[in-house]
Structures are given as C-alpha cells and as structure tokens.
Design a protein around this motif. Structure first.
Motif, PDB file in Angstrom:
ATOM      1  N   GLU A 124      -3.250 -18.004  -7.731  1.00  0.00           N
ATOM      2  CA  GLU A 124      -3.006 -17.113  -6.606  1.00  0.00           C
ATOM      3  C   GLU A 124      -4.261 -17.023  -5.733  1.00  0.00           C
ATOM      4  OE1 GLU A 124      -1.773 -13.364  -8.117  1.00  0.00           O
ATOM      5  OE2 GLU A 124       0.101 -14.146  -8.896  1.00  0.00           O
ATOM      6  N   VAL A 125      -4.051 -17.150  -4.434  1.00  0.00           N
ATOM      7  CA  VAL A 125      -5.154 -17.071  -3.486  1.00  0.00           C
ATOM      8  C   VAL A 125      -5.209 -15.656  -2.929  1.00  0.00           C
ATOM      9  CG1 VAL A 125      -6.081 -17.916  -1.312  1.00  0.00           C
ATOM     10  CG2 VAL A 125      -4.897 -19.491  -2.863  1.00  0.00           C
ATOM     11  N   SER A 126      -6.337 -14.992  -3.113  1.00  0.00           N
ATOM     12  CA  SER A 126      -6.562 -13.718  -2.436  1.00  0.00           C
ATOM     13  C   SER A 126      -7.900 -13.816  -1.727  1.00  0.00           C
ATOM     14  CB  SER A 126      -6.530 -12.544  -3.415  1.00  0.00           C
ATOM     15  OG  SER A 126      -7.531 -12.649  -4.392  1.00  0.00           O
ATOM     16  N   ALA A 127      -7.981 -13.214  -0.547  1.00  0.00           N
ATOM     17  CA  ALA A 127      -9.183 -13.370   0.268  1.00  0.00           C
ATOM     18  C   ALA A 127      -9.456 -12.094   1.058  1.00  0.00           C
ATOM     19  CB  ALA A 127      -9.014 -14.559   1.214  1.00  0.00           C
ATOM     20  N   ASP A 145      -7.354  -2.871   3.122  1.00  0.00           N
ATOM     21  CA  ASP A 145      -8.738  -2.693   3.529  1.00  0.00           C
ATOM     22  C   ASP A 145      -9.435  -1.726   2.581  1.00  0.00           C
ATOM     23  OD1 ASP A 145      -7.880  -4.210   5.655  1.00  0.00           O
ATOM     24  OD2 ASP A 145      -7.667  -2.492   6.993  1.00  0.00           O
ATOM     25  N   ARG A 146     -10.733  -1.931   2.390  1.00  0.00           N
ATOM     26  CA  ARG A 146     -11.528  -1.052   1.539  1.00  0.00           C
ATOM     27  C   ARG A 146     -12.858  -0.793   2.228  1.00  0.00           C
ATOM     28  NH1 ARG A 146      -7.215  -1.688  -0.471  1.00  0.00           N
ATOM     29  NH2 ARG A 146      -6.662  -1.982  -2.644  1.00  0.00           N
ATOM     30  N   LEU A 174     -17.563  -2.842   4.220  1.00  0.00           N
ATOM     31  CA  LEU A 174     -16.206  -2.869   4.742  1.00  0.00           C
ATOM     32  C   LEU A 174     -15.585  -4.192   4.320  1.00  0.00           C
ATOM     33  CD1 LEU A 174     -13.876  -1.951   6.677  1.00  0.00           C
ATOM     34  CD2 LEU A 174     -15.048  -3.298   8.425  1.00  0.00           C
ATOM     35  N   ALA A 175     -14.440  -4.134   3.680  1.00  0.00           N
ATOM     36  CA  ALA A 175     -13.726  -5.342   3.267  1.00  0.00           C
ATOM     37  C   ALA A 175     -12.312  -5.276   3.845  1.00  0.00           C
ATOM     38  CB  ALA A 175     -13.687  -5.431   1.747  1.00  0.00           C
ATOM     39  N   GLN A 217     -11.171  -5.054  -2.843  1.00  0.00           N
ATOM     40  CA  GLN A 217     -11.750  -4.206  -3.884  1.00  0.00           C
ATOM     41  C   GLN A 217     -12.767  -4.972  -4.717  1.00  0.00           C
ATOM     42  OE1 GLN A 217     -11.222  -0.809  -4.243  1.00  0.00           O
ATOM     43  NE2 GLN A 217     -13.035  -1.075  -5.534  1.00  0.00           N
ATOM     44  N   PHE A 218     -12.503  -6.244  -4.947  1.00  0.00           N
ATOM     45  CA  PHE A 218     -13.443  -7.078  -5.695  1.00  0.00           C
ATOM     46  C   PHE A 218     -14.788  -7.138  -4.970  1.00  0.00           C
ATOM     47  CE2 PHE A 218     -15.158 -11.273  -6.988  1.00  0.00           C
ATOM     48  CZ  PHE A 218     -15.292 -11.015  -8.349  1.00  0.00           C
ATOM     49  N   LEU A 219     -14.758  -7.298  -3.645  1.00  0.00           N
ATOM     50  CA  LEU A 219     -16.004  -7.312  -2.881  1.00  0.00           C
ATOM     51  C   LEU A 219     -16.751  -5.992  -3.049  1.00  0.00           C
ATOM     52  CD1 LEU A 219     -18.099  -8.379  -0.905  1.00  0.00           C
ATOM     53  CD2 LEU A 219     -16.568  -7.723   0.967  1.00  0.00           C
ATOM     54  N   LEU A 220     -16.056  -4.867  -2.953  1.00  0.00           N
ATOM     55  CA  LEU A 220     -16.724  -3.576  -3.138  1.00  0.00           C
ATOM     56  C   LEU A 220     -17.321  -3.453  -4.532  1.00  0.00           C
ATOM     57  CD1 LEU A 220     -15.431  -2.828  -0.435  1.00  0.00           C
ATOM     58  CD2 LEU A 220     -14.892  -0.607  -1.430  1.00  0.00           C
TER      59      LEU A 220
END
Length: 119
Positions: free
Chosen positions: A93-96, A19-20, A36-37, A51-54
């Motif tokens: 690779e799937v990251s979400a 979480d970030r 909040l991610a 972290q990419f979203l942030l």
C-alpha cells in the motif's frame, strides 16, 4: 524568546481528515518545532503517512534537538521517506504526505519542506 503557538484544522468537504499538525518544545524550552503534514489523497491512507511524519519528527526532535538544525531537519525527512517506503514494500500500500518543518530557537529559524506544501 518565548513563542506562542496556536493550531487549527478544518476537514472541509472531505470524508476523512488526512492533515496533521503539531508543535513540539525541547525539554529545556530553548527550541520549538512546528510540523504540518498534508496527507495525499488518492493513496491508501494519507492520514497515516501524515501522522507518521509527526511521530518521526517528535522522536527525532526530542532526542536530538541540540544537533545541527539542517541535519535534524534532513534526518526527519529522510527517516519518514524510508519508513513509508518500507511500509509500501511490506504491505503493497502506498501512503504519502507532504511536509513542512519549522525549527525555532532564540535567534534562528530553520525550515524544510517536501512536496507542494510550503512555509
């Protein structure tokens, strides 16, 4: 209006914190954005997606904070989605992550959410 923010995070019983959270303030101090991610477990690296979203939110907020709030929030969500899809197509690779974005100024609050995280 002067806003005061506090951030806290607890890893719980998990091995990795996925979480970030962050708060960004515009250069003129007139607007703030809280993000909040919640990185999804079971994928290759939910923490990286969170972290990419942030990172996307900070860049777009700092460079476009004066734009229409709805357009800014939509552009952050869309850019993050596209970036994660490009990464998936490149690496396999799937990251979400889920996401909650809250944009505040003196007289308004605007928010967006993606996934099962809610404001």
């Amino acid at each position: 209006m002067n806003w005061e923010f506090a951030l806290a995070s607890e890893i719980g019983s998990r091995e990795k914190q996925q979480d970030r959270l962050a708060v960004f303030t515009s250069p003129d101090g007139a607007s703030s954005m809280a993000v909040l991610a919640d990185g999804l477990g079971g994928h290759s690296d939910g923490g990286r997606a969170a972290q990419f979203l942030l990172d996307v939110a900070e860049r777009r907020f700092q460079s476009h904070f004066a734009n229409h709030p709805e357009d800014l929030l939509r552009s952050i969500c869309t850019a993050c989605h596209h970036g994660l899809k490009i990464q998936e197509n490149t690496t396999g690779e799937v990251s979400a992550t889920t996401g909650v974005l809250l944009l505040l100024n003196d007289s308004e609050a605007h928010w967006a959410h993606v996934g099962d995280s809610r404001l």
